[in-house]
Design an enzyme around this catalytic site. Structure first.
Site, PDB file in Angstrom:
ATOM      1  N   HIS A   1       0.754   5.248   1.085  1.00 12.38           N
ATOM      2  CA  HIS A   1       0.084   6.303   1.835  1.00 12.38           C
ATOM      3  C   HIS A   1       0.115   7.577   1.000  1.00 12.38           C
ATOM      4  O   HIS A   1       1.166   7.950   0.465  1.00 12.38           O
ATOM      5  CB  HIS A   1       0.816   6.585   3.147  1.00 12.38           C
TER       6      HIS A   1
ATOM      7  N   HIS B   1       0.835  -1.197   0.000  1.00 12.41           N
ATOM      8  CA  HIS B   1       0.000   0.000   0.000  1.00 12.41           C
ATOM      9  C   HIS B   1       0.868   1.244   0.000  1.00 12.41           C
ATOM     10  O   HIS B   1       2.002   1.236   0.456  1.00 12.41           O
ATOM     11  CB  HIS B   1      -0.983   0.026   1.179  1.00 12.41           C
TER      12      HIS B   1
END
Length: 137
Positions: free
Chosen positions: A104, A102
């Site tokens: 941010h 992932h």
């Protein structure tokens, strides 16, 4: 699609866990971080499970990066962010807590209190050159 039954992000992709989705395309999903560093802090993930930066396929990485750029534009335009940090943590020692790749997207504001964990200082030029030599082909 590659999934991991124990992964909370895979459960979000599947619709089995709730999230505040803000962007989605055929390869990625972006949703609000439940522990935001600043207003608008979002996570962008591939729909296919990959544990981290070292295992994600290059085309999946490119798709996440393109979606992160779109989310950054939305934060700049709709939240009046003064800047944006893109951050990926790869490995527990690098603060990765969910082992599904992932990115941010952290909107930054002139007076926000968020500080990254280090303050840049000048490095030793010889050590930098020696390290560069180790990293070159």
């Amino acid at each position: 699609m590659t999934t991991d039954a124990e992964c909370i992000f895979c459960k979000i992709v599947a619709g089995d866990l709730p999230s505040e989705k803000i962007y989605e395309d055929d390869r990625t999903v972006a949703f609000m971080d439940l522990n935001p560093g600043t207003r608008g802090h979002a996570l962008v993930i591939p729909k296919n499970h990959a544990p981290d930066l070292l295992t994600i396929e290059p085309d999946e990485l490119a798709a996440v990066t393109q979606s992160a750029q779109q989310v950054a534009r939305l934060a700049k335009e709709r939240l009046d962010a003064d800047g944006i940090n893109l951050l990926n943590c790869c490995g527990a020692e690098a603060w990765q807590t969910v082992f599904h790749f992932h990115m941010h997207v952290v909107p930054r504001y002139t007076d926000d209190p968020l500080q990254l964990p280090w303050i840049p200082e000048a490095g030793d030029p010889d050590e930098i050159a020696a390290t560069a030599a180790l990293l070159r082909d």
